[in-house]
Design a protein around this motif. Structure first.
Motif, PDB file in Angstrom:
ATOM      1  N   ASP A 132       0.840  -1.194   0.000  1.00  0.00           N
ATOM      2  CA  ASP A 132       0.000   0.000   0.000  1.00  0.00           C
ATOM      3  C   ASP A 132       0.874   1.242   0.000  1.00  0.00           C
ATOM      4  N   VAL A 133       0.470   2.229  -0.806  1.00  0.00           N
ATOM      5  CA  VAL A 133       1.153   3.523  -0.815  1.00  0.00           C
ATOM      6  C   VAL A 133       0.107   4.628  -0.780  1.00  0.00           C
ATOM      7  N   GLU A 134       0.537   5.775  -0.335  1.00  0.00           N
ATOM      8  CA  GLU A 134      -0.360   6.924  -0.267  1.00  0.00           C
ATOM      9  C   GLU A 134      -0.052   7.872  -1.419  1.00  0.00           C
ATOM     10  N   VAL A 135      -1.116   8.319  -2.093  1.00  0.00           N
ATOM     11  CA  VAL A 135      -0.991   9.209  -3.248  1.00  0.00           C
ATOM     12  C   VAL A 135      -1.567  10.566  -2.868  1.00  0.00           C
ATOM     13  N   PRO A 136      -0.796  11.643  -2.986  1.00  0.00           N
ATOM     14  CA  PRO A 136      -1.315  12.967  -2.643  1.00  0.00           C
ATOM     15  C   PRO A 136      -2.269  13.491  -3.716  1.00  0.00           C
ATOM     16  N   ASP A 137      -2.896  14.612  -3.450  1.00  0.00           N
ATOM     17  CA  ASP A 137      -3.710  15.267  -4.471  1.00  0.00           C
ATOM     18  C   ASP A 137      -2.811  15.690  -5.632  1.00  0.00           C
ATOM     19  N   PRO A 138      -3.343  15.735  -6.851  1.00  0.00           N
ATOM     20  CA  PRO A 138      -2.507  16.105  -8.000  1.00  0.00           C
ATOM     21  C   PRO A 138      -2.072  17.574  -7.932  1.00  0.00           C
ATOM     22  N   GLY A 139      -0.867  17.845  -8.463  1.00  0.00           N
ATOM     23  CA  GLY A 139      -0.394  19.218  -8.561  1.00  0.00           C
ATOM     24  C   GLY A 139      -1.122  19.968  -9.657  1.00  0.00           C
ATOM     25  N   ASP A 140      -0.773  21.229  -9.845  1.00  0.00           N
ATOM     26  CA  ASP A 140      -1.487  22.091 -10.788  1.00  0.00           C
ATOM     27  C   ASP A 140      -1.464  21.555 -12.215  1.00  0.00           C
ATOM     28  N   ASN A 141      -0.374  20.890 -12.604  1.00  0.00           N
ATOM     29  CA  ASN A 141      -0.228  20.394 -13.979  1.00  0.00           C
ATOM     30  C   ASN A 141      -0.281  18.868 -14.051  1.00  0.00           C
TER      31      ASN A 141
END
Length: 381
Positions: A22-31
């Motif tokens: 399992d890994v954690e994925v952050p919210d996407p950046g602006d691009n």
């Protein structure tokens, strides 16, 4: 966002080391786009880079994978090419601003290495003790060996208008690298026409997709070269006019016999075997083109006798991804496939993502041409 991923750690004795975790994925950046992966092809480049010793240019842990296809679930505020719910095919990243990108050669991007190979932090994981581990991502702008991943916009090709509800999306995943490289090397780098006599050494996904592109162009002679009988038989069924098994015949002698002494007008090498590449240059016809695609060991050198090379007007060309423009070439390949001119489904075998080890073993043994990992959600919704 919690995702499953194949996380690679520093190799031991040259053998890659990985864990499915399992890994954690952050919210996407602006691009960036947050993509839920449908499937991802496995490429020999993944294996090569996962086996590289740890150092300044090979940092671990990281998540690889660069032949992804998936659903867009969230977009950064600057993203304009896709929206939530769109289907995207994933390919190499590019800056879109340097003179190579703006002149139709995005795979020669000036900052290709930093965008595609450096793998800056993109994921985290938490140990049982509660410790946070930073994991490299953005491999080829995508890190598609994760079930969810943030993808650079330049790596995402919106193909929503090209797909249907009953599509088997797994077949399309390798278009972003392997199939694009093979077909592009023949059409773009080789400049092949119907009058050419073509020899292709190495019949993996890249070589066979190149062969299919040559067949589509109605080349009068297509010589397929390998040492695995099943690959040679597959090549014959896909349009090869002649076969050479290098375990049974002398490569140079056979090529010259088939071409009646003149040599092939275009030779494409996907093996990275230096001796075979040098043989191909030697037998190449006058004004012929040698297309280098295969990756030899680090430090390998290619040599040839200069005067004979000069006096015959031969050319050597090389390029990543077949020097294709992915946002036009990938849709074009999908059309070829739909029209029955590019039967890539005959090269693909699918595996659940947790069977990563078996997929690698089958590719290395020659049992599977192009393994594709399935992450789960393959239906349109």
């Amino acid at each position: 966002m919690l995702a499953k991923a194949i996380v690679h750690y520093a190799p031991v004795d040259g053998e890659m080391v990985y864990k499915i975790k399992d890994v954690e994925v952050p919210d996407p950046g602006d691009n960036e786009l947050l993509v839920e992966m449908i499937a991802t092809g496995i490429c020999h480049t993944d294996i090569f880079l996962a086996s590289a010793p740890e150092g300044p240019r090979a940092k671990y842990p990281k998540i690889l994978g660069h032949e992804g296809i998936g659903w867009v679930r969230k977009v950064g505020r600057n993203v304009t090419s896709a929206h939530e719910g769109d289907c995207v095919a994933l390919t190499v990243a590019n800056c879109k601003e340097c003179r190579f990108c703006t002149s139709g050669h995005p795979t020669a991007c000036k900052v290709f290495n930093s965008l595609n190979l450096e793998c800056p932090p993109g994921f985290t994981s938490t140990s049982e003790a509660g410790d946070k581990e930073s994991i490299g991502g953005y491999y080829f702008g995508q890190s598609s060996f994760a079930s969810w991943s943030n993808v650079l916009e330049s790596s995402a090709i919106n193909i929503s208008h090209l797909i249907t509800k009953d599509e088997d999306f797994s077949i399309l995943a390798p278009l972003g690298c392997g199939f694009q490289t093979g077909a592009g090397s023949i059409t773009n780098l080789g400049g092949v026409t119907a009058e050419d006599e073509v020899v292709i050494t190495g019949l993996g996904g890249v070589g066979l997709s190149g062969l299919m592109a040559a067949k589509r162009l109605n080349c009068k002679t297509i010589i397929a070269v390998d040492r695995v009988p099943s690959r040679l038989e597959l090549a014959k069924s896909l349009g090869a006019t002649h076969l050479i098994n290098t375990l049974e015949s002398d490569y140079k002698t056979e090529v010259l016999r088939i071409t009646e002494g003149s040599g092939p007008t275009v030779a494409m090498d996907t093996t990275g075997v230096i001796s075979l590449m040098q043989d191909s240059i030697e037998v190449l016809s006058r004004l012929g083109t040698m297309v280098l695609v295969g990756v030899p060991p680090p430090g390998a050198e290619l040599s040839f006798e200069y005067f004979s090379f000069l006096s015959t007007g031969k050319k050597i060309v090389a390029g990543l991804e077949g020097d294709a423009v992915p946002w036009t070439f990938i849709p074009e390949m999908i059309k070829w496939y739909r029209d029955g001119e590019f039967p890539i489904d005959r090269l693909v075998k699918t595996y659940p993502a947790y069977d990563f080890g078996k997929a690698i073993a089958d590719m290395n043994s020659g049992e599977t041409v192009k393994p594709v990992l399935i992450w789960g959600n393959t239906s349109m919704r």
